[in-house]
Design a protein around this motif. Sequence first.
Motif, mmCIF file in Angstrom:
data_model
loop_
_atom_site.group_PDB
_atom_site.id
_atom_site.type_symbol
_atom_site.label_atom_id
_atom_site.label_comp_id
_atom_site.label_asym_id
_atom_site.label_seq_id
_atom_site.Cartn_x
_atom_site.Cartn_y
_atom_site.Cartn_z
ATOM 1 N N ARG A 166 0.664 -1.472 -0.285
ATOM 2 C CA ARG A 166 0.034 -0.333 0.215
ATOM 3 C C ARG A 166 0.443 1.012 0.130
ATOM 4 O O ARG A 166 0.350 2.234 -0.895
ATOM 5 N N SER A 167 2.155 1.096 0.254
ATOM 6 C CA SER A 167 3.489 2.390 0.737
ATOM 7 C C SER A 167 3.442 2.942 -1.043
ATOM 8 O O SER A 167 4.478 3.372 -1.140
ATOM 9 N N GLY A 168 3.760 1.587 -1.470
ATOM 10 C CA GLY A 168 3.659 2.099 -3.163
ATOM 11 C C GLY A 168 5.655 1.155 -3.366
ATOM 12 O O GLY A 168 6.057 0.912 -4.226
ATOM 13 N N VAL A 169 5.773 0.623 -2.369
ATOM 14 C CA VAL A 169 7.314 -0.115 -2.542
ATOM 15 C C VAL A 169 6.552 -1.251 -2.990
ATOM 16 O O VAL A 169 5.860 -2.414 -3.180
ATOM 17 N N ALA A 170 7.569 -1.936 -4.411
ATOM 18 C CA ALA A 170 7.601 -2.748 -5.143
ATOM 19 C C ALA A 170 8.231 -4.374 -3.555
ATOM 20 O O ALA A 170 8.988 -3.750 -3.470
ATOM 21 N N GLY A 171 7.675 -5.656 -4.260
ATOM 22 C CA GLY A 171 7.429 -6.561 -3.370
ATOM 23 C C GLY A 171 7.563 -7.614 -4.321
ATOM 24 O O GLY A 171 6.546 -8.240 -5.219
ATOM 25 N N LEU A 172 8.362 -8.344 -4.256
ATOM 26 C CA LEU A 172 8.179 -9.861 -4.472
ATOM 27 C C LEU A 172 9.300 -10.760 -3.837
ATOM 28 O O LEU A 172 10.047 -11.676 -2.955
ATOM 29 N N ARG A 173 7.891 -12.129 -3.599
ATOM 30 C CA ARG A 173 7.990 -13.078 -3.265
ATOM 31 C C ARG A 173 8.650 -14.431 -4.183
ATOM 32 O O ARG A 173 7.854 -14.652 -5.219
ATOM 33 N N ILE A 174 9.088 -15.144 -3.494
ATOM 34 C CA ILE A 174 10.012 -16.209 -3.809
ATOM 35 C C ILE A 174 9.710 -17.321 -2.961
ATOM 36 O O ILE A 174 10.187 -17.539 -1.386
ATOM 37 N N SER A 175 9.172 -17.890 -2.903
ATOM 38 C CA SER A 175 8.861 -19.623 -1.645
ATOM 39 C C SER A 175 9.020 -20.550 -2.828
ATOM 40 O O SER A 175 9.350 -21.071 -3.450
ATOM 41 N N ASN A 176 9.209 -21.834 -1.600
ATOM 42 C CA ASN A 176 9.471 -23.310 -2.135
ATOM 43 C C ASN A 176 8.552 -23.900 -1.124
ATOM 44 O O ASN A 176 7.693 -23.428 -0.452
ATOM 45 N N ALA A 177 9.331 -25.295 -0.850
ATOM 46 C CA ALA A 177 7.869 -26.368 -0.160
ATOM 47 C C ALA A 177 8.125 -25.867 1.472
ATOM 48 O O ALA A 177 6.944 -26.118 2.157
ATOM 49 N N LYS A 178 9.548 -24.866 1.893
ATOM 50 C CA LYS A 178 9.518 -24.578 3.711
ATOM 51 C C LYS A 178 9.241 -23.333 4.022
ATOM 52 O O LYS A 178 9.570 -23.259 5.065
ATOM 53 N N GLY A 179 9.196 -22.674 3.179
ATOM 54 C CA GLY A 179 8.572 -21.287 3.107
ATOM 55 C C GLY A 179 9.366 -20.793 2.436
ATOM 56 O O GLY A 179 8.781 -20.890 0.570
ATOM 57 N N GLU A 180 9.398 -18.969 2.670
ATOM 58 C CA GLU A 180 9.127 -17.887 1.241
ATOM 59 C C GLU A 180 10.034 -16.764 2.085
ATOM 60 O O GLU A 180 10.615 -16.180 3.232
ATOM 61 N N ILE A 181 10.384 -16.541 0.853
ATOM 62 C CA ILE A 181 10.823 -14.346 1.175
ATOM 63 C C ILE A 181 10.760 -13.479 0.885
ATOM 64 O O ILE A 181 10.000 -13.963 -0.611
ATOM 65 N N VAL A 182 10.174 -12.538 1.397
ATOM 66 C CA VAL A 182 9.788 -11.212 0.843
ATOM 67 C C VAL A 182 11.420 -10.538 -0.022
ATOM 68 O O VAL A 182 10.930 -9.900 1.446
ATOM 69 N N MET A 183 11.145 -10.146 -1.514
ATOM 70 C CA MET A 183 12.416 -8.865 -1.137
ATOM 71 C C MET A 183 11.730 -7.727 -1.568
ATOM 72 O O MET A 183 10.522 -7.498 -2.628
ATOM 73 N N LEU A 184 12.709 -6.666 -1.767
ATOM 74 C CA LEU A 184 12.732 -5.445 -1.945
ATOM 75 C C LEU A 184 12.837 -5.071 -3.547
ATOM 76 O O LEU A 184 14.697 -4.581 -3.123
ATOM 77 N N PRO A 185 13.257 -5.081 -4.377
ATOM 78 C CA PRO A 185 13.960 -5.861 -5.660
ATOM 79 C C PRO A 185 14.285 -4.069 -6.233
ATOM 80 O O PRO A 185 15.736 -4.723 -6.533
ATOM 81 N N PHE A 186 13.845 -3.301 -5.831
ATOM 82 C CA PHE A 186 14.352 -1.411 -5.940
ATOM 83 C C PHE A 186 14.427 -0.708 -5.310
ATOM 84 O O PHE A 186 14.939 -0.192 -5.155
ATOM 85 N N GLN A 187 13.814 -1.388 -3.660
ATOM 86 C CA GLN A 187 14.883 -0.779 -2.597
ATOM 87 C C GLN A 187 15.620 -1.557 -2.041
ATOM 88 O O GLN A 187 15.445 -1.986 -1.253
ATOM 89 N N GLY A 188 16.794 -0.839 -1.998
ATOM 90 C CA GLY A 188 17.939 -1.814 -1.557
ATOM 91 C C GLY A 188 18.020 -3.217 -1.781
ATOM 92 O O GLY A 188 18.973 -3.926 -1.121
ATOM 93 N N GLN A 189 17.538 -3.233 -2.645
ATOM 94 C CA GLN A 189 17.172 -5.388 -2.772
ATOM 95 C C GLN A 189 16.961 -5.856 -0.587
ATOM 96 O O GLN A 189 17.991 -7.096 -1.293
ATOM 97 N N GLN A 190 16.570 -4.973 0.176
ATOM 98 C CA GLN A 190 16.490 -5.811 1.031
ATOM 99 C C GLN A 190 15.210 -7.218 1.129
ATOM 100 O O GLN A 190 14.837 -6.953 0.255
ATOM 101 N N ILE A 191 15.883 -8.066 1.830
ATOM 102 C CA ILE A 191 14.732 -9.037 2.057
ATOM 103 C C ILE A 191 13.971 -9.100 3.541
ATOM 104 O O ILE A 191 14.172 -8.558 4.620
ATOM 105 N N TRP A 192 12.364 -8.090 3.101
ATOM 106 C CA TRP A 192 11.758 -7.428 4.063
ATOM 107 C C TRP A 192 11.372 -8.590 4.694
ATOM 108 O O TRP A 192 11.299 -8.320 6.443
ATOM 109 N N ASP A 193 11.248 -9.733 4.864
ATOM 110 C CA ASP A 193 10.540 -11.166 5.753
ATOM 111 C C ASP A 193 10.842 -11.970 5.103
ATOM 112 O O ASP A 193 11.636 -12.431 4.216
ATOM 113 N N ALA A 194 11.100 -13.329 5.948
ATOM 114 C CA ALA A 194 11.491 -14.857 6.253
ATOM 115 C C ALA A 194 11.109 -15.280 6.999
ATOM 116 O O ALA A 194 10.528 -15.325 8.157
#
Length: 262
Positions: A39-67
């Motif tokens: 909602r803030s306008g920041v793009a998020g990319l979720r990559i998931s496998n059978a055991k879990g997922e990460i959410v990254m900010l591809p255009f802002q710091g390439q942070q791993i926002w959540d794991a």
Amino acid sequence: MHLDYSDHVFVDLVPEQFGPSETIVARYRGLVATAFRYRSGVAGLRISNAKGEIVMLPFQGQQIWDATFLGRSLTMRSMFDEPVATRDYLSNYGAFFIHCGATAMGNPGPDDRHPLHGDLPNAPYQDVQLIAGGNSEGPFMALTGRCRQTLAFSHDYVMEPTVRLQLDASSLAVDIVIENLKRSAIELMYLAHINFKPADGGRLVDTVADDSADIVVRQTLPPFFTPSESYLAYRDAVVADPSRHRLLTKGEPIDPELVLTM
């Protein structure tokens, strides 16, 4: 060291792909990447496998926002429910993993004015790519990109991080390449800043001896921290017995953070 991805599939990512509805960008042998926008306008990319997922900010710091893996969020609790579009470090401090540096790091001192933890935490990225392929550990997906930081008469460098998630993994591989484009040498400082959620009753384990010669506790706090009496008592207890910092005791707040040089 540059990683060899010559035989893998690259998917170019652009901001226009990231809308309010989550959409699939790629599937590869059990791994799935989806794009969305907070909602803030920041793009998020979720990559998931059978055991879990990460959410990254591809255009802002390439942070791993959540794991999240094996049913547990690994990311610290913070004041931020979602990322904020900003370059200021403390205005968007809620990520699981943050790149910090590269020409300066930590708190600015009296004789310098570098941003807190440097230029990289919320830096804008261009040429962002999702990578799908395989290696000796099996199939994986990875995110990479290029971030150029240029300041006339000071520095000119390119940061290229890569975060890789394997198909059967509950952990991540992070690689970085920093290339100096300036004719003269630059000082390099880098911090891989990880913010784990503590486990009540947990214990920190490392190879450092529990004595004051090997563990030094920061005594002088930055001016924007106002410590409580309970914090000062906790800090003094760790100074007296450095092994005290290893215990994660339920209900014991550590605010502001306890900083150790090990």
